[in-house]
Motif scaffolding. Structure first.
Motif, PDB file in Angstrom:
ATOM      1  N   GLU A 101       0.746  -1.283  -0.086  1.00  0.00           N
ATOM      2  CA  GLU A 101       0.040  -0.048   0.129  1.00  0.00           C
ATOM      3  C   GLU A 101       0.933   0.984   0.076  1.00  0.00           C
ATOM      4  OE1 GLU A 101      -4.259  -1.249   2.243  1.00  0.00           O
ATOM      5  OE2 GLU A 101      -2.685   0.103   3.077  1.00  0.00           O
ATOM      6  N   HIS A 102       0.473   2.325  -0.800  1.00  0.00           N
ATOM      7  CA  HIS A 102       1.214   3.604  -0.584  1.00  0.00           C
ATOM      8  C   HIS A 102       0.257   4.517   0.048  1.00  0.00           C
ATOM      9  CE1 HIS A 102       4.052   2.532  -4.219  1.00  0.00           C
ATOM     10  NE2 HIS A 102       4.214   1.842  -3.165  1.00  0.00           N
ATOM     11  N   VAL A 103       0.715   5.427   0.802  1.00  0.00           N
ATOM     12  CA  VAL A 103       0.023   6.716   1.357  1.00  0.00           C
ATOM     13  C   VAL A 103       0.914   7.947   0.529  1.00  0.00           C
ATOM     14  CG1 VAL A 103      -0.574   7.978   3.261  1.00  0.00           C
ATOM     15  CG2 VAL A 103      -0.600   5.474   3.411  1.00  0.00           C
ATOM     16  N   VAL A 104      -0.091   8.528  -0.479  1.00  0.00           N
ATOM     17  CA  VAL A 104       0.686   9.594  -1.253  1.00  0.00           C
ATOM     18  C   VAL A 104       0.120  10.827  -0.796  1.00  0.00           C
ATOM     19  CG1 VAL A 104       1.050  10.291  -3.641  1.00  0.00           C
ATOM     20  CG2 VAL A 104       0.908   7.763  -3.124  1.00  0.00           C
ATOM     21  N   ASP A 105       0.839  11.974  -0.581  1.00  0.00           N
ATOM     22  CA  ASP A 105       0.382  13.299  -0.589  1.00  0.00           C
ATOM     23  C   ASP A 105      -0.012  13.761  -1.987  1.00  0.00           C
ATOM     24  OD1 ASP A 105      -0.030  15.901  -0.116  1.00  0.00           O
ATOM     25  OD2 ASP A 105       1.760  16.554   0.376  1.00  0.00           O
ATOM     26  N   ILE A 106      -1.402  13.992  -2.098  1.00  0.00           N
ATOM     27  CA  ILE A 106      -1.639  14.409  -3.819  1.00  0.00           C
ATOM     28  C   ILE A 106      -1.435  15.620  -4.064  1.00  0.00           C
ATOM     29  CG2 ILE A 106      -3.510  12.652  -3.373  1.00  0.00           C
ATOM     30  CD1 ILE A 106      -5.669  15.275  -2.858  1.00  0.00           C
ATOM     31  N   HIS A 111       5.662   3.659 -11.132  1.00  0.00           N
ATOM     32  CA  HIS A 111       6.910   4.061 -11.163  1.00  0.00           C
ATOM     33  C   HIS A 111       7.684   2.784 -10.109  1.00  0.00           C
ATOM     34  CE1 HIS A 111       7.715   8.080 -12.862  1.00  0.00           C
ATOM     35  NE2 HIS A 111       6.463   8.190 -12.862  1.00  0.00           N
ATOM     36  N   VAL A 112       7.059   2.512  -8.939  1.00  0.00           N
ATOM     37  CA  VAL A 112       7.817   1.803  -8.064  1.00  0.00           C
ATOM     38  C   VAL A 112       7.719   0.281  -8.324  1.00  0.00           C
ATOM     39  CG1 VAL A 112       7.754   1.023  -5.604  1.00  0.00           C
ATOM     40  CG2 VAL A 112       7.281   3.448  -6.064  1.00  0.00           C
ATOM     41  N   ASP A 119       6.220  -1.128 -11.618  1.00  0.00           N
ATOM     42  CA  ASP A 119       6.543  -1.467 -12.943  1.00  0.00           C
ATOM     43  C   ASP A 119       7.937  -0.763 -13.534  1.00  0.00           C
ATOM     44  OD1 ASP A 119       4.209  -2.688 -13.053  1.00  0.00           O
ATOM     45  OD2 ASP A 119       3.249  -0.883 -13.960  1.00  0.00           O
ATOM     46  N   THR A 120       8.246   0.421 -13.321  1.00  0.00           N
ATOM     47  CA  THR A 120       9.655   1.100 -13.713  1.00  0.00           C
ATOM     48  C   THR A 120      10.681   0.775 -12.812  1.00  0.00           C
ATOM     49  OG1 THR A 120       8.226   2.915 -14.741  1.00  0.00           O
ATOM     50  CG2 THR A 120      10.977   3.063 -14.482  1.00  0.00           C
ATOM     51  N   GLY A 121      10.244   0.533 -11.435  1.00  0.00           N
ATOM     52  CA  GLY A 121      11.291   0.161 -10.338  1.00  0.00           C
ATOM     53  C   GLY A 121      11.364  -1.433 -10.329  1.00  0.00           C
ATOM     54  N   GLY A 122      10.896  -2.170 -10.940  1.00  0.00           N
ATOM     55  CA  GLY A 122      10.840  -3.561 -10.797  1.00  0.00           C
ATOM     56  C   GLY A 122      10.526  -4.231  -9.464  1.00  0.00           C
ATOM     57  N   SER A 123       9.382  -3.575  -8.574  1.00  0.00           N
ATOM     58  CA  SER A 123       9.296  -4.167  -7.551  1.00  0.00           C
ATOM     59  C   SER A 123       7.924  -4.640  -7.436  1.00  0.00           C
ATOM     60  CB  SER A 123       9.008  -2.910  -6.476  1.00  0.00           C
ATOM     61  OG  SER A 123      10.111  -2.387  -6.181  1.00  0.00           O
ATOM     62  N   ARG A 124       7.247  -5.227  -8.745  1.00  0.00           N
ATOM     63  CA  ARG A 124       6.139  -6.050  -8.851  1.00  0.00           C
ATOM     64  C   ARG A 124       6.443  -7.329  -8.477  1.00  0.00           C
ATOM     65  NH1 ARG A 124       1.156  -4.459  -9.547  1.00  0.00           N
ATOM     66  NH2 ARG A 124       1.800  -2.722 -11.053  1.00  0.00           N
ATOM     67  N   ARG A 125       7.663  -7.805  -8.493  1.00  0.00           N
ATOM     68  CA  ARG A 125       8.086  -9.390  -8.167  1.00  0.00           C
ATOM     69  C   ARG A 125       9.361  -9.006  -7.199  1.00  0.00           C
ATOM     70  NH1 ARG A 125       8.047 -13.875 -12.386  1.00  0.00           N
ATOM     71  NH2 ARG A 125       7.942 -14.856 -10.664  1.00  0.00           N
ATOM     72  N   THR A 126       9.302 -10.032  -6.360  1.00  0.00           N
ATOM     73  CA  THR A 126      10.758 -10.072  -5.555  1.00  0.00           C
ATOM     74  C   THR A 126      11.155 -11.365  -5.237  1.00  0.00           C
ATOM     75  OG1 THR A 126      11.611  -9.235  -3.306  1.00  0.00           O
ATOM     76  CG2 THR A 126       9.264 -10.043  -3.392  1.00  0.00           C
ATOM     77  N   TRP A 127      12.332 -11.512  -5.086  1.00  0.00           N
ATOM     78  CA  TRP A 127      12.865 -12.883  -5.038  1.00  0.00           C
ATOM     79  C   TRP A 127      13.432 -13.061  -3.579  1.00  0.00           C
ATOM     80  CZ3 TRP A 127      12.434 -10.968  -9.515  1.00  0.00           C
ATOM     81  CH2 TRP A 127      12.202 -11.801 -10.760  1.00  0.00           C
ATOM     82  N   LEU A 128      13.137 -12.155  -2.707  1.00  0.00           N
ATOM     83  CA  LEU A 128      13.274 -11.878  -1.214  1.00  0.00           C
ATOM     84  C   LEU A 128      12.406 -12.835  -0.394  1.00  0.00           C
ATOM     85  CD1 LEU A 128      14.165  -8.175  -1.018  1.00  0.00           C
ATOM     86  CD2 LEU A 128      15.758 -10.046  -1.215  1.00  0.00           C
ATOM     87  N   ARG A 129      12.513 -13.499   0.641  1.00  0.00           N
ATOM     88  CA  ARG A 129      11.990 -14.209   1.642  1.00  0.00           C
ATOM     89  C   ARG A 129      11.869 -13.603   2.821  1.00  0.00           C
ATOM     90  NH1 ARG A 129      14.687 -20.064   0.382  1.00  0.00           N
ATOM     91  NH2 ARG A 129      14.413 -20.099  -2.173  1.00  0.00           N
ATOM     92  N   SER A 174      12.588   1.345  -2.941  1.00  0.00           N
ATOM     93  CA  SER A 174      11.912   1.770  -4.112  1.00  0.00           C
ATOM     94  C   SER A 174      11.133   3.158  -4.197  1.00  0.00           C
ATOM     95  CB  SER A 174      10.887   0.576  -4.865  1.00  0.00           C
ATOM     96  OG  SER A 174      11.594  -0.432  -5.073  1.00  0.00           O
ATOM     97  N   ALA A 175      10.365   3.374  -3.079  1.00  0.00           N
ATOM     98  CA  ALA A 175       9.667   4.388  -2.837  1.00  0.00           C
ATOM     99  C   ALA A 175      10.431   5.505  -2.521  1.00  0.00           C
ATOM    100  CB  ALA A 175       8.733   4.136  -1.227  1.00  0.00           C
ATOM    101  N   LEU A 176      11.769   5.432  -1.911  1.00  0.00           N
ATOM    102  CA  LEU A 176      12.874   6.328  -1.562  1.00  0.00           C
ATOM    103  C   LEU A 176      13.333   6.972  -2.764  1.00  0.00           C
ATOM    104  CD1 LEU A 176      14.820   7.911   0.473  1.00  0.00           C
ATOM    105  CD2 LEU A 176      16.233   6.124   0.146  1.00  0.00           C
ATOM    106  N   VAL A 177      13.498   5.973  -3.747  1.00  0.00           N
ATOM    107  CA  VAL A 177      14.093   6.579  -4.901  1.00  0.00           C
ATOM    108  C   VAL A 177      13.131   7.118  -5.762  1.00  0.00           C
ATOM    109  CG1 VAL A 177      14.822   5.786  -7.280  1.00  0.00           C
ATOM    110  CG2 VAL A 177      15.659   4.573  -5.240  1.00  0.00           C
TER     111      VAL A 177
END
Length: 303
Positions: A80-85, A204-205, A207-217, A229-232
């Motif tokens: 989930e993202h909380v974004v300042d609109i 951005h996070v 699709d472009t940032g590649g965080s849709r999938r992860t290989w971390l456990r 990714s949100a920081l970037v």
């Protein structure tokens, strides 16, 4: 999905299906069916369900079996993202277990964003929260309202009679107040901004940032990955505000090395302008444009 096993017996999927074949007398006791026979039987059997209460992954116990929007079933987490609109900055990027529905996480995400604002030394208080209709739940609306935040969450159309009268008075008051606010012109404006800017942050996070999938456990490592990714993403917005360049690809378009020199000089000038020299007037509180920002009374956020 090949790593899941039964919580009660520890059987993997193939052993579980073979047991069903023996129970329905498709094969004899002691027979060993081929992989094709197991797949054909598994494909034809009815009432096939994979519940997190019955199955667990041996490689990542924190992941949950989740049905994606395209119909596929995977081990997944819920982000989930909380974004300042107004600024499009991501105030909070939370990761929950995949079996946590949207109707259970609204208040937690809003309070996490408020905590980040306070830790950053900002006086802004979140007063309005905008979300899509998937987050509509009487319990969550009552919790968010109890901390002084007005909600703008469209109410989905439900079948059958309304059960609102059977709920506590506080929840009824929160639902009716939210329903009244969603019928205003302000709600339409906020919903348009939410659908544009919140979805853009996910593009951005994820699709472009590649965080849709992860290989971390593990949920802790996945949360760190999403926060990075949100920081970037936020850093790119700050760079674009400061220099007009938010990505490495934008640098060649600004003149290559000449653009790099200009970027360096602008960075030095920005640092010098924000430096508190003893003989000069304090410049604390200068925003990215070099002007003093107006005092923000509230931060409108979206999840």
């Amino acid at each position: 999905m090949k790593s899941i096993v039964r919580r009660d017996t520890g059987e993997d999927w193939k052993a579980y299906v073979v047991g069903l074949m023996k129970k329905e007398e498709v094969i004899e006791e002691g027979d060993e069916p081929t992989d094709d026979e197991v797949r054909r039987f598994d494909k034809k059997r009815k009432n096939k369900k994979v519940s997190n209460a019955d199955w667990v992954s041996t490689t990542d116990p924190s992941a949950r079996i989740t049905k994606l929007k395209d119909g596929r079933t995977h081990l997944a987490y819920k982000a989930e993202h909380v974004v300042d609109i107004e600024t499009e900055l991501i105030l909070a990027a939370e990761v929950y277990h995949g079996d946590h529905s949207d109707t259970k996480t609204l208040c937690d995400s809003v309070m996490e964003a408020q905590t980040h604002l306070s830790e950053a030394g900002l006086e802004a208080q979140i007063e309005e929260a905008v979300a899509d209709k998937g987050y509509h739940a009487a319990e969550q609306l009552e919790l968010v309202t109890s901390v002084g935040v007005r909600t703008y969450v469209p109410e989905p159309k439900r079948r059958g009679e309304s059960r609102l009268s059977a709920k506590p008075v506080e929840q009824q008051r929160a639902v009716k107040g939210n329903r009244r606010r969603t019928k205003t012109a302000k709600n339409k404006r906020l919903q348009r901004l939410r659908s544009e800017r919140v979805e853009r942050s996910f593009a951005h996070v994820c699709d472009t940032g590649g965080s849709r999938r992860t290989w971390l456990r593990g949920i802790d490592k996945v949360r760190k990955r999403l926060l990075t990714s949100a920081l970037v993403r936020n850093l790119g917005l700050v760079m674009r505000k400061l220099f007009g360049i938010g990505t490495p690809r934008g640098l060649p378009g600004e003149g290559g090395s000449a653009g790099l020199m200009q970027l360096a000089w602008l960075l030095i000038a920005a640092l010098l302008s924000s430096w508190d020299a003893p003989s000069t007037r304090s410049t604390r509180g200068i925003n990215f444009c070099g002007r003093r920002p107006r005092r923000r009374r509230a931060a409108e956020i979206c999840v």
